[in-house]
Write a protein that holds these residues in place. Structure first.
Motif, PDB file in Angstrom:
ATOM      1  N   ASN A 156      44.915  22.510  14.820  1.00 55.56           N
ATOM      2  CA  ASN A 156      46.169  22.638  15.617  1.00 55.56           C
ATOM      3  C   ASN A 156      46.301  21.083  15.705  1.00 55.56           C
ATOM      4  N   GLU A 157      45.405  19.660  15.681  1.00 56.05           N
ATOM      5  CA  GLU A 157      46.433  18.751  15.692  1.00 56.05           C
ATOM      6  C   GLU A 157      46.818  18.866  13.897  1.00 56.05           C
ATOM      7  N   GLN A 158      45.950  18.580  12.930  1.00 56.25           N
ATOM      8  CA  GLN A 158      45.830  18.383  11.570  1.00 56.25           C
ATOM      9  C   GLN A 158      47.791  19.322  11.342  1.00 56.25           C
ATOM     10  N   PHE A 159      47.769  20.369  11.554  1.00 59.60           N
ATOM     11  CA  PHE A 159      49.221  21.355  11.648  1.00 59.60           C
ATOM     12  C   PHE A 159      49.985  20.130  11.814  1.00 59.60           C
ATOM     13  N   PHE A 160      50.306  19.377  12.571  1.00 58.38           N
ATOM     14  CA  PHE A 160      51.575  18.857  13.087  1.00 58.38           C
ATOM     15  C   PHE A 160      51.534  17.253  12.044  1.00 58.38           C
ATOM     16  N   ASN A 161      50.709  16.674  11.276  1.00 52.41           N
ATOM     17  CA  ASN A 161      50.976  15.842  10.659  1.00 52.41           C
ATOM     18  C   ASN A 161      50.503  15.990   9.653  1.00 52.41           C
ATOM     19  N   VAL A 162      50.017  16.817   8.946  1.00 52.59           N
ATOM     20  CA  VAL A 162      49.394  16.611   7.043  1.00 52.59           C
ATOM     21  C   VAL A 162      49.573  16.044   6.798  1.00 52.59           C
ATOM     22  N   ASP A 163      50.996  15.990   6.488  1.00 55.04           N
ATOM     23  CA  ASP A 163      51.716  14.926   5.822  1.00 55.04           C
ATOM     24  C   ASP A 163      52.054  13.315   5.927  1.00 55.04           C
ATOM     25  N   GLY A 164      51.210  12.880   6.746  1.00 53.62           N
ATOM     26  CA  GLY A 164      51.431  11.695   7.708  1.00 53.62           C
ATOM     27  C   GLY A 164      52.274  11.519   8.074  1.00 53.62           C
ATOM     28  N   ALA A 165      52.689  12.260   9.196  1.00 52.61           N
ATOM     29  CA  ALA A 165      53.416  11.906   9.876  1.00 52.61           C
ATOM     30  C   ALA A 165      53.411  10.863  11.122  1.00 52.61           C
ATOM     31  N   PRO A 166      53.829  10.061  11.383  1.00 54.22           N
ATOM     32  CA  PRO A 166      53.408   9.374  12.916  1.00 54.22           C
ATOM     33  C   PRO A 166      53.390  10.357  14.328  1.00 54.22           C
ATOM     34  N   PRO A 167      52.814   9.369  15.138  1.00 56.55           N
ATOM     35  CA  PRO A 167      52.738  10.179  15.516  1.00 56.55           C
ATOM     36  C   PRO A 167      53.195  11.287  16.678  1.00 56.55           C
ATOM     37  N   ALA A 168      54.552  10.416  17.163  1.00 55.73           N
ATOM     38  CA  ALA A 168      55.529  10.801  17.799  1.00 55.73           C
ATOM     39  C   ALA A 168      56.522  11.750  16.752  1.00 55.73           C
ATOM     40  N   VAL A 169      56.634  11.768  15.820  1.00 56.67           N
ATOM     41  CA  VAL A 169      56.918  13.096  14.678  1.00 56.67           C
ATOM     42  C   VAL A 169      56.156  13.831  14.549  1.00 56.67           C
ATOM     43  N   ALA A 170      54.938  14.016  15.090  1.00 54.58           N
ATOM     44  CA  ALA A 170      54.278  14.894  15.230  1.00 54.58           C
ATOM     45  C   ALA A 170      54.344  15.797  16.772  1.00 54.58           C
ATOM     46  N   ALA A 171      54.110  14.890  17.747  1.00 56.81           N
ATOM     47  CA  ALA A 171      53.997  15.063  18.868  1.00 56.81           C
ATOM     48  C   ALA A 171      55.982  16.234  19.296  1.00 56.81           C
ATOM     49  N   GLN A 172      57.296  15.537  18.343  1.00 57.63           N
ATOM     50  CA  GLN A 172      58.579  16.532  18.382  1.00 57.63           C
ATOM     51  C   GLN A 172      58.090  18.189  17.773  1.00 57.63           C
ATOM     52  N   ARG A 173      57.298  17.529  16.351  1.00 59.67           N
ATOM     53  CA  ARG A 173      57.321  18.340  15.752  1.00 59.67           C
ATOM     54  C   ARG A 173      55.927  20.186  16.497  1.00 59.67           C
ATOM     55  N   LYS A 174      55.320  19.409  17.614  1.00 63.41           N
ATOM     56  CA  LYS A 174      54.702  20.127  17.942  1.00 63.41           C
ATOM     57  C   LYS A 174      55.316  21.142  19.331  1.00 63.41           C
ATOM     58  N   GLU A 175      56.220  20.164  20.364  1.00 67.33           N
ATOM     59  CA  GLU A 175      56.909  20.532  20.930  1.00 67.33           C
ATOM     60  C   GLU A 175      57.924  21.395  20.763  1.00 67.33           C
ATOM     61  N   ALA A 176      58.697  21.560  19.638  1.00 66.64           N
ATOM     62  CA  ALA A 176      59.051  22.209  19.415  1.00 66.64           C
ATOM     63  C   ALA A 176      58.649  23.507  18.500  1.00 66.64           C
ATOM     64  N   PHE A 177      57.496  23.789  17.672  1.00 66.82           N
ATOM     65  CA  PHE A 177      57.111  24.640  17.652  1.00 66.82           C
ATOM     66  C   PHE A 177      56.668  25.857  19.142  1.00 66.82           C
ATOM     67  N   PHE A 178      55.982  25.306  19.766  1.00 66.33           N
ATOM     68  CA  PHE A 178      55.520  25.971  20.857  1.00 66.33           C
ATOM     69  C   PHE A 178      56.691  26.383  21.673  1.00 66.33           C
ATOM     70  N   ALA A 179      57.684  25.416  21.463  1.00 68.04           N
ATOM     71  CA  ALA A 179      59.399  26.400  22.469  1.00 68.04           C
ATOM     72  C   ALA A 179      59.865  27.620  20.878  1.00 68.04           C
ATOM     73  N   LEU A 180      60.061  27.353  19.872  1.00 71.88           N
ATOM     74  CA  LEU A 180      60.032  28.840  19.627  1.00 71.88           C
ATOM     75  C   LEU A 180      58.746  29.811  19.664  1.00 71.88           C
ATOM     76  N   SER A 181      57.596  29.390  19.707  1.00 73.92           N
ATOM     77  CA  SER A 181      56.299  30.319  19.938  1.00 73.92           C
ATOM     78  C   SER A 181      57.027  30.988  21.116  1.00 73.92           C
ATOM     79  N   ARG A 182      58.079  30.418  22.080  1.00 76.15           N
ATOM     80  CA  ARG A 182      57.888  31.321  23.799  1.00 76.15           C
ATOM     81  C   ARG A 182      59.511  31.911  23.381  1.00 76.15           C
ATOM     82  N   LEU A 183      59.858  31.077  21.972  1.00 79.05           N
ATOM     83  CA  LEU A 183      61.383  32.161  22.567  1.00 79.05           C
ATOM     84  C   LEU A 183      60.911  33.482  21.844  1.00 79.05           C
ATOM     85  N   TYR A 184      60.139  33.319  20.777  1.00 80.96           N
ATOM     86  CA  TYR A 184      59.924  34.983  20.171  1.00 80.96           C
ATOM     87  C   TYR A 184      59.774  35.837  21.020  1.00 80.96           C
TER      88      TYR A 184
END
Length: 553
Positions: free
Chosen positions: A59-87
């Motif tokens: 679950n953690e690797q999923f969001f920063n496999v391209d070497g993104a900094p922690p802030a970007v990975a956290a941003q992606r994670k939040e967006a992913f689960f927000a999209l999940s709730r929308l779906y």
């Protein structure tokens, strides 16, 4: 006196070399005519596929496999689960129906597993499950079982050229005409004769045979070509799709490799040399859809591991290739087969033959031709369509099918062909390329103005999405597009198929939603990338991941 044995041995060696050398030379020419990608090397592609190990990201690797900094990975994670709730909220009924149906429908199990690169698949399936069920269509939209209205970019796998309402009318009127006969099979409904006449007129060929699918039509065309040429091999071109039967799908996806198929490079002089020099080639299969991405497989988001996917349609260059191919086939007695199951009647009223100005020896049609019902048709020159020999009565090329020429399919086909023949209806083709090329440019200009790393390429109303910056997360774009109310097929953003009844106002709405989806994806950090990140670097990273998975390092 010297023994004659050394002389005889030398002579035998020279004779053997002389006999072997042409075979070696021909084999080398064949190898050189294959495309350098795995698409052109079917056996190699199967071997490589077997070597790829399964692994998935945590679950953690999923969001920063391209070497993104922690802030970007956290941003992606939040967006992913927000999209999940929308779906979950928006597609609740459809997701539940799909999950339950997948227990019994193997097709759904496959499409759910192969929407994204497999390393990301589990978390996506658990959180971004989509609905496979729609309940109605109107104009250029479809409505799902939850009541959500989408602009339809699926094209029903190529069937939907003129709009769903058009096909509803063809089916409804056809049903009325077939009702008196019902599903009586074997004998023909009277409309069959008129359908055959019209299709011969459209194709410029002499005879037709009716089948139940495009795959089946291509099978029969190849069988007849082999039968009449008394040769064994077919030539297909790297990346082209001609249905799922074994002879035309020699690589990944086919459990058994065919031995009488040559997969060669399209738009290649080396391929023309092979066609000129070999004596075992019965036919050459062309899928004109490949003009959009020659020698590349049909694009699917499950293969979007980086941003190297690209396409560009050059009508003049592809026309020149087809003319050269036509000339060589004429010289060598090779049957040139146009597989127009997908593009037939989308590019021109006379299909790809009219569009590119090439007359094939055989043409296969399907999909749209039966007014929305299942169909496959083979058209060919009289001498190629004959299934028996007058001088050898037991030597036949058999092909039949229980549902060939089904009355309801034939009457729906007649409705389709009657509309196609109408001068008023044919006006839909006037300025067709200019319209769709203009719309593609309009969308690309909007994406460029917004500084978004997305572009589209098109062959008339058939589009695909490509990406301008290296990324491992381009496959996420399909979920943002769906959230904006754009319906995609299961392959995702790799193929967008518009029906020709899209108005400028309809397209303007699609453009607005498309750009909005891209803006949200960029805002959520999925297209962050370090300046040092390249597509080659991404592929090397994936190779390292596979080696680590296989060897535990």
């Amino acid at each position: 006196m010297d023994s004659p044995l050394p002389i005889l041995s030398l002579a035998a060696a020279v004779a053997g070399a002389a006999a072997v050398f042409p075979k070696v030379k021909a084999r080398l020419a064949l190898s050189q005519a294959k495309h350098r990608s795995l698409s052109g090397h079917s056996k190699m592609s199967r071997r490589v596929a077997r070597l790829i190990p399964f692994y998935e990201f945590s679950n953690e690797q999923f969001f920063n496999v391209d070497g993104a900094p922690p802030a970007v990975a956290a941003q992606r994670k939040e967006a992913f689960f927000a999209l999940s709730r929308l779906y979950q909220q928006r597609y609740a009924k459809g997701r539940q129906m799909t999950a339950e149906a997948a227990e019994h429908i193997s097709d759904l199990q496959f499409t759910r597993a192969y929407r994204v690169p497999f390393q990301f698949s589990r978390l996506v399936r658990e959180n971004l499950g989509t609905s496979a069920f729609v309940q109605s269509s109107s104009g250029v939209t479809v409505t799902d079982v939850d009541g959500n209205v989408f602009y339809d970019l699926t094209g029903s796998y190529g069937v939907n050229i003129f709009g769903n309402d058009f096909y509803k009318e063809c089916i409804a009127e056809g049903e009325k005409r077939a009702q008196a006969l019902g599903p009586v099979l074997g004998n023909y409904h009277p409309v069959v004769a008129e359908n055959a006449r019209r299709i011969c007129e459209i194709s410029g060929l002499d005879e037709v045979s009716f089948h139940m699918s495009g795959t089946e039509a291509v099978m029969q065309a190849v069988r007849l070509a082999r039968y009449h040429t008394r040769r064994t091999h077919l030539v297909r071109f790297a990346g082209a799709y001609h249905g799922w039967w074994g002879e035309v799908q020699p690589g990944v996806g086919n459990p058994v490799s065919p031995h009488e198929t040559y997969t060669l490079a399209e738009m290649s002089e080396r391929t023309l040399h092979v066609l000129r020099t070999r004596r075992d080639i019965a036919c050459a299969l062309v899928n004109p859809l490949q003009a959009l991405h020659p020698n590349a497989n049909a694009p699917a988001d499950s293969a979007l591991v980086d941003s190297s996917r690209s396409a560009h349609f050059d009508r003049a260059a592809y026309t020149q290739w087809l003319k050269a191919l036509r000339e060589v086939c004429n010289q060598r007695g090779i049957v040139l087969i146009f597989d127009e199951v997908f593009v037939g009647f989308r590019l021109a009223a006379g299909g790809a033959q009219e569009y590119f100005g090439i007359q094939a020896d055989m043409v296969t049609y399907g999909k749209s031709l039966a007014g929305g019902l299942p169909i496959g048709v083979v058209c060919g020159r009289k001498e190629l369509m004959r299934r028996f020999r007058d001088d050898a009565p037991a030597d036949i090329c058999f092909a039949r099918g229980t549902f060939n020429s089904h009355p309801y399919v034939m009457t729906a086909m007649d409705e389709f062909l009657s509309r196609l023949a109408s001068p008023n209806f044919r006006s839909v083709y006037r300025g067709l390329d200019e319209t769709w090329d203009g719309r593609a440019k309009q969308l690309n200009d909007a994406l460029e103005r917004a500084n978004l790393p997305v572009r589209v390429a098109n062959l008339s109303s058939i589009w695909m999405v490509q990406y301008t910056k290296p990324s491992r997360y381009n496959w996420m774009f399909q979920y943002y597009l769906r959230a904006e109310g754009l319906a995609l097929s299961w392959v995702g953003s790799g193929r967008l198929i518009f029906s020709l009844n899209y108005t400028d106002a309809d397209f303007a709405e699609v453009e607005k939603r498309f750009v909005a989806a891209a803006e949200k994806m960029q805002r959520d950090g999925w297209w962050w990338h370090d300046a040092s990140l390249t597509n080659k670097g991404i592929r090397r990273q994936i190779l390292k991941e596979m080696l680590a998975s296989r060897f535990g390092r």
